[in-house]
Scaffold this motif. Structure first.
Motif, PDB file in Angstrom:
ATOM      1  N   UNK A 219      -6.634  -2.467   2.621  1.00 28.69           N
ATOM      2  CA  UNK A 219      -7.913  -2.341   3.326  1.00 28.69           C
ATOM      3  C   UNK A 219      -7.677  -2.199   4.814  1.00 28.69           C
ATOM      4  N   UNK A 220      -8.411  -1.348   5.431  1.00 26.13           N
ATOM      5  CA  UNK A 220      -8.225  -1.147   6.861  1.00 26.13           C
ATOM      6  C   UNK A 220      -7.509   0.151   7.141  1.00 26.13           C
ATOM      7  N   UNK A 221      -6.554   0.555   6.250  1.00 24.46           N
ATOM      8  CA  UNK A 221      -5.861   1.826   6.457  1.00 24.46           C
ATOM      9  C   UNK A 221      -6.818   2.972   6.196  1.00 24.46           C
ATOM     10  N   UNK A 222      -7.627   2.851   5.139  1.00 22.22           N
ATOM     11  CA  UNK A 222      -8.592   3.883   4.801  1.00 22.22           C
ATOM     12  C   UNK A 222      -9.928   3.178   4.629  1.00 22.22           C
ATOM     13  N   UNK A 223     -10.995   3.900   4.977  1.00 20.83           N
ATOM     14  CA  UNK A 223     -12.296   3.279   4.840  1.00 20.83           C
ATOM     15  C   UNK A 223     -12.671   3.275   3.372  1.00 20.83           C
ATOM     16  N   UNK A 224     -12.445   2.183   2.688  1.00 22.28           N
ATOM     17  CA  UNK A 224     -12.720   2.072   1.267  1.00 22.28           C
ATOM     18  C   UNK A 224     -13.684   0.938   1.031  1.00 22.28           C
ATOM     19  N   UNK A 225     -14.559   1.168   0.066  1.00 25.82           N
ATOM     20  CA  UNK A 225     -15.435   0.084  -0.337  1.00 25.82           C
ATOM     21  C   UNK A 225     -14.706  -0.781  -1.360  1.00 25.82           C
TER      22      UNK A 225
END
Lengths: 511, 134
Positions: A7-13
């Motif tokens: 989390x944080x590397x790509x905007x993922x839910x």
């Protein structure tokens, strides 16, 4: 395993469940229903399904339109050498939306040949019968059988070939013959009509249009899209990180289950991952009768002939396909091809299936770009079986009264009834040419086979991936060899067993 | 078409006239549907497949030059058919499979149109129970 993004590397839910099931077909749908009672105890279960959930009115029966919406690659996924095409479903309900629903229990001798530790015929039989009942499996009455099927029965009986009637899983069938494009009458009892609604009723969340791209340690990365048809997914389009506190169950089928595990780096300790797939290679022959027969009205697949299974390793089945599929299964082109197509209402069709041995070189793998490749070679014994099946089918057509037959390996486009006694000469083995003849597969099996340990298999006899206690497989990729019969009931029985194993291990897995 | 140049699309139409002669009877709307179906099928495939298809069309077009001195689309019909039959039965598997793929595309473009169902006598019925016995 390859490192998954954090989390944080790509905007993922982020989503979190106790159990994540990938795929909603015969395996995933059954597992969802069998694990659903855990929801009553507060467990959260999600099914992540790549395909769409079509609205009832979207089952139009239009061939190309429905193929593009319900099949991967519109039903024409190529093997690496382009000699075969594979047809498998992508939908809420997976391939159970597009199969014909012929329901057979895998024979005891096949279970024994599989030689999977702990897997017994009595257990599989019991579970199979459970799904016979759940799916309303029964044989159609005589008045529900059309001419295409009756003529197959007539031809086989006249030749003394053993012929049986298929039990099928329908309720309220109206004989549209559109089974392979999605039943427009809600009659086919696939997981979309039976198991998934039950699972959802108990609290399982089914997320459609959701493609899982990678699996990490109890976490999946997935992408939700909007394909422009079907019901909208329960999740907004975008990228998701889906945690599974207890178990991830792969039920995406022979191409996607091993493919996903390969992409996720599980091959490092599983040398058999993706290997030993079997495809039950199939082809179609057509016989033309003098007059029109009922072929595209009525349930398409009522009979099969297993006379030749033991010695020659092939099955014959009745079938009926649509104009484009029929056209591409004929050899030749031009005026003769058109002439045969214009005789569509007079055509009787037979599907032949060859039993293929599981060899490690036939496999799902990744190419240098990380794309999935299906490496499959049609062996000489399989081509021999396909040749022999064409001889037998042609004889069945003539015994049924056909005036002429089109066999893909025939010396001539048409073999006339006057030459019925020269079938062996007019369909030479040398004409069985992969790449010229249309050879297809709708019975994909293997790739995450069950067995003893990592030297011979990917999972144990309960579908648990070796040395990965939180990871299971629950689809036809579990098959260590060909099932020799239509596979969906066996998939359901195995998924039922896999789910039982998960339920039994939940406590251990949570700790 | 997005998948093929106009030159290759024109050549595809020439091939279609030999593979399915009835394509010459399609009106502008039918021809539009024909190309649209094929284009969509190619767009749904990976770029590598589109490139292979376009390359195969090129091979097919010029394969006859050595023997007949002209590309395929300039030959008379009988010679075009002879070349196509050679490809269908070619001893080189990749050319056989390429030809099968070409035929499949053309069949899809023609027989995949619901509007042509009537021409082959295909008349599906959502409730065919009354029609089961001829």
């Amino acid at each position: 395993m390859r490192p998954i993004s954090t989390p944080g590397q790509i905007s993922m839910r982020e989503k979190e469940f106790d159990i994540v099931i990938i795929g909603s077909g015969a395996g995933g749908g059954v597992a969802a229903k069998e694990l659903a009672p855990l929801c009553v105890d507060g467990k959260r279960i999600a099914v992540l399904e790549w395909g769409a959930k079509l609205k009832d009115e979207e089952f139009s029966g239009r061939e190309v339109d429905m193929a593009s919406k319900l099949f991967f690659d519109s039903g024409g996924t190529f093997t690496a050498d382009r000699a075969m095409t594979l047809a498998y479903g992508r939908a809420y309900g997976g391939s159970t939306v597009i199969y014909t629903g012929t329901s057979l229990i895998m024979p005891e001798d096949v279970v024994e040949r599989w030689s999977v530790p702990g897997l017994e015929f009595t257990d599989l039989h019991r579970r199979s019968m459970k799904y016979f009942e759940e799916n309303n499996v029964h044989r159609l009455g005589d008045n529900e059988i059309n001419d295409n099927n009756r003529l197959f029965l007539k031809g086989c009986e006249k030749l003394g070939y053993r012929v049986e009637q298929f039990p099928i899983n329908v309720k309220g069938c109206k004989g549209s013959s559109l089974c392979n494009l999605g039943c427009p009458n809600k009659a086919k009892q696939g997981t979309d009509r039976v198991q998934l609604p039950k699972a959802e009723g108990l609290g399982v969340e089914v997320i459609t249009n959701c493609r899982v791209t990678t699996i990490g340690d109890r976490v999946c990365e997935a992408i939700v899209t909007d394909p422009g048809f079907g019901e909208p997914s329960k999740w907004e389009p975008g990228e998701y990180r889906v945690k599974a506190k207890v178990v991830v169950l792969c039920a995406g089928g022979v191409v996607n289950s091993p493919g996903l595990l390969l992409r996720s780096g599980f091959c490092d300790h599983l040398p058999m991952l993706g290997r030993s797939i079997t495809l039950h290679p199939a082809l179609i022959l057509v016989g033309e009768h003098e007059d029109s027969i009922t072929n595209f009205h009525g349930f398409p697949k009522s009979y099969y002939c297993d006379e030749f299974m033991k010695l020659d390793k092939f099955l014959l089945e009745t079938c009926m396909y649509f104009p484009f599929v029929t056209a591409k299964n004929l050899i030749g082109f031009g005026a003769q091809h058109s002439e045969l197509m214009r005789a569509f209402p007079k055509l009787q069709m037979i599907l032949v299936l060859a039993l293929d041995a599981a060899v490690p070189e036939n496999r799902v793998t990744l190419d240098a770009h990380g794309d999935l490749v299906i490496d499959y070679t049609l062996t000489e014994p399989v081509l021999d079986s396909l040749h022999a099946s064409m001889l037998a089918s042609t004889k069945v057509f003539f015994a049924a009264g056909a005036r002429r037959v089109h066999a893909p390996a025939g010396k001539r486009f048409f073999i006339d009834a006057a030459d019925a006694d020269r079938v062996d000469e007019l369909i030479p083995r040398a004409n069985v040419k992969p790449g010229k003849i249309s050879i297809t597969s709708a019975h994909l099996m293997g790739g995450c086979g069950m067995g003893r340990d990592t030297t011979d298999s990917v999972t144990d006899g309960w579908g648990r991936v070796h040395d990965v206690p939180w990871l299971y497989v629950g689809d036809s990729s579990l098959f260590p060899q060909c099932s020799e019969v239509n596979p969906y009931v066996t998939v359901m029985a195995l998924a039922d067993r896999v789910a039982e194993g998960i339920r039994n291990n939940v406590g251990e897995l949570l700790s | 078409m997005k998948s093929l140049s106009s030159e290759k699309a024109e050549f595809l139409q020439v091939l279609a006239s030999r593979i399915v002669p009835e394509t010459t009877e399609l009106d502008a709307v039918g021809l539009g549907r024909f190309f649209c179906i094929i284009d969509q099928a190619l767009q749904d495939r990976p770029a590598s497949v589109r490139r292979q298809f376009a390359t195969f069309l090129g091979v097919l077009r010029w394969a006859s030059f050595a023997r007949y001195g002209n590309p395929l689309d300039k030959l008379r019909a009988e010679r075009q058919d002879a070349v196509l039959r050679w490809f269908e039965d070619c001893p080189v598997r990749i050319l056989r499979t390429g030809f099968w793929g070409l035929k499949a595309m053309i069949f899809m473009g023609y027989y995949g149109q619901p509007e042509t169902n009537e021409l082959v006598g295909y008349a599906p019925d959502l409730d065919a129970r009354a029609n089961l016995h001829a």
